[in-house]
Design a protein around this motif. Structure first.
Motif, mmCIF file in Angstrom:
data_model
loop_
_atom_site.group_PDB
_atom_site.id
_atom_site.type_symbol
_atom_site.label_atom_id
_atom_site.label_comp_id
_atom_site.label_asym_id
_atom_site.label_seq_id
_atom_site.Cartn_x
_atom_site.Cartn_y
_atom_site.Cartn_z
ATOM 1 N N LEU A 26 -9.373 26.109 -6.114
ATOM 2 C CA LEU A 26 -8.321 25.955 -5.104
ATOM 3 C C LEU A 26 -8.937 25.829 -3.718
ATOM 4 C CD1 LEU A 26 -5.560 28.444 -6.336
ATOM 5 C CD2 LEU A 26 -5.439 25.939 -6.283
ATOM 6 N N PHE B 98 -8.249 22.556 -1.387
ATOM 7 C CA PHE B 98 -7.545 22.746 -0.109
ATOM 8 C C PHE B 98 -8.448 22.406 1.083
ATOM 9 C CE2 PHE B 98 -4.494 25.755 -2.373
ATOM 10 C CZ PHE B 98 -3.426 24.866 -2.283
ATOM 11 N N SER B 99 -9.730 22.624 0.916
ATOM 12 C CA SER B 99 -10.669 22.304 2.002
ATOM 13 C C SER B 99 -10.662 20.821 2.317
ATOM 14 C CB SER B 99 -12.101 22.701 1.612
ATOM 15 O OG SER B 99 -12.141 24.063 1.321
ATOM 16 N N THR C 223 -8.040 18.962 2.047
ATOM 17 C CA THR C 223 -6.663 18.570 2.355
ATOM 18 C C THR C 223 -6.396 18.759 3.837
ATOM 19 O OG1 THR C 223 -6.050 19.356 0.176
ATOM 20 C CG2 THR C 223 -4.259 19.010 1.732
ATOM 21 N N VAL D 135 -3.636 21.589 5.041
ATOM 22 C CA VAL D 135 -3.783 22.998 4.656
ATOM 23 C C VAL D 135 -5.092 23.534 5.237
ATOM 24 C CG1 VAL D 135 -3.969 24.661 2.762
ATOM 25 C CG2 VAL D 135 -2.501 22.640 2.506
ATOM 26 N N VAL E 186 -7.462 26.826 4.964
ATOM 27 C CA VAL E 186 -7.758 28.118 4.339
ATOM 28 C C VAL E 186 -8.486 28.979 5.378
ATOM 29 C CG1 VAL E 186 -8.892 29.327 2.431
ATOM 30 C CG2 VAL E 186 -7.903 27.053 2.055
ATOM 31 N N LEU F 280 2.837 22.719 -0.012
ATOM 32 C CA LEU F 280 1.475 23.120 -0.395
ATOM 33 C C LEU F 280 1.033 22.387 -1.664
ATOM 34 C CD1 LEU F 280 -0.669 25.380 0.489
ATOM 35 C CD2 LEU F 280 0.241 26.690 -1.436
ATOM 36 N N SER G 182 0.489 18.593 -1.418
ATOM 37 C CA SER G 182 -0.731 18.212 -0.698
ATOM 38 C C SER G 182 -1.926 18.024 -1.633
ATOM 39 C CB SER G 182 -1.060 19.247 0.385
ATOM 40 O OG SER G 182 -1.608 20.409 -0.205
ATOM 41 N N ILE G 183 -1.853 18.606 -2.839
ATOM 42 C CA ILE G 183 -2.991 18.450 -3.760
ATOM 43 C C ILE G 183 -2.627 17.783 -5.083
ATOM 44 C CG2 ILE G 183 -4.327 20.369 -2.790
ATOM 45 C CD1 ILE G 183 -3.391 22.098 -5.178
#
Lengths: 253, 253
Positions: free
Chosen positions: A16, A20-21, A23, A26, A28, A139, A142-143
């Protein structure tokens, strides 16, 4: 832009964080976990902490720990305003001890060695509050291209189905490997068949894809197979699976 | 250049005709089968016949019919000099009633709707005469990169292993579909997991890839799962598979 904290340092947490990095919408802002050795890999990329009392503020807190630790971890987030979600297929949303709670369940098997293509992984979301569901939708979108709103009861059944098509299926791969070994043959021989069996049902129903001695009630072949098996569990599994397949097609006649 | 006659008009016969037609050093001089409707598709490409008494002379006769018809079809070839092979995983070489006999077994599941990439399909060959084995090697090499010399005893076990990783696994896909349906969910949700489960063991041993409640002896999750199942056969399968997985990892401790 959504801010997120990931709680946990296992396979799913790592995957994850990775996705997310990459994206844009988003961020983190922190990874929190007890395992220092696993935590250091994030040192260059975001804030890290081994102390659950020092969790930063964020829009979403993603708990990616073992099922039985979800409740305990969520208790550290009692005073947070953001949405707290877990990532478990088998655990009820209400295992989370905060008001603003939900579930963010990616339906896939994750391992350390293999990369994951999240865009094709179904993400099952659930939230207690309507506005939180929108955040989870954002959220997940986005992935992944496959976001599904699924309640806790449905998710439990989905997880059970996953046990059949993943855990039990993998055990049959192991039995296949053992039978090959008993004949001095490499497991490699079975790999193209394993792959094609899985590919076939991507576009064809399993009922239609079914073949083999049990499907056509070929008792002679089945008896021959049973004489080749020595392991008692394998004999039981062969017998039970064959019966189950036979029944499906008897019903259809 | 090898000349070949294909006897049979099923899925495998059709796939073999397709791949040999594109191969420079193999010439399919005839396709013979009782099913006129299925035979006509070859009309423009080679000689066809519904009469097994009119089989042309060739280097290799490939019998691709149902297991129980192999012996009968081979009797029509008693006066032929060429090599007669069947394509069955479960049938002994000696089911063929001619002196010059062998086996040409492509280890894959073939269906009408899907194309087959033969280069990656293992082909298991066996022959009574040494010089015939060389011919089979040449024939197999022309379409596959994975040719294995395997005797009848090994092949029987390989076929049994294939039943586990293909037939039984496919039945678990069906159960997964049924459980999804019972929760109002689409089978599509499970497809990426099914694919990844099969991909994982292409490079990782099944023993290492195993996950799930049974693997970690999580009795609470397993009991919860059992309460969700209504179908008696599914309950029996869940219980037996879980026990079998548990035993594997108990042994390892």
């Amino acid at each position: 832009m959504l801010s997120a904290v990931i709680l946990g340092t296992g396979n799913l947490a790592r995957h994850l964080f990775g996705v997310f990095s990459k994206t844009e919408n988003v961020d983190v802002v922190q990874v929190v976990g007890r395992n220092e050795r696993r935590l250091v890999q994030y040192f260059d990329s975001t804030h890290i902490s081994t102390d659950f009392d020092t969790v930063k503020d964020a829009d979403v807190y993603i708990i990616a720990v073992s099922d039985r630790a979800i409740g305990d971890v969520s208790r550290f987030l009692k005073n947070k305003k953001g949405l707290v979600v877990h990532t478990s297929g088998a655990t009820e949303m209400d295992a989370i001890q905060t008001e603003n709670r939900g579930v963010f369940y990616p339906l896939q098997t994750f391992s350390e060695e293999r990369s994951a293509n999240f865009r094709s992984i179904p993400i099952c979301i659930e939230a207690r509050k309507k506005e939180s569901l929108s955040i989870l939708q954002e959220l997940a979108d986005s992935i992944s291209d496959k976001v599904h709103k699924i309640d806790s009861e449905q998710r439990k059944k989905l997880h059970l189905a996953a046990v059949f098509v993943n855990n039990f299926t993998n055990h049959f791969y192991l039995i296949g490997e053992e039978i090959c070994a008993s004949a001095g043959l490499s497991f490699d021989l079975l790999k193209p068949l394993i792959r094609e069996t899985a590919e076939k049902v991507q576009s064809m129903s399993p009922a239609k894809a079914q073949t083999g001695p049990a499907r056509r009630n070929d008792t002679i072949s089945m008896e021959k197979h049973l004489t080749l098996l020595k392991d008692q569990k394998q004999i039981e599994l062969y017998t039970l699976c064959s019966k189950a397949i036979k029944e499906v097609y008897e019903k259809k006649l």
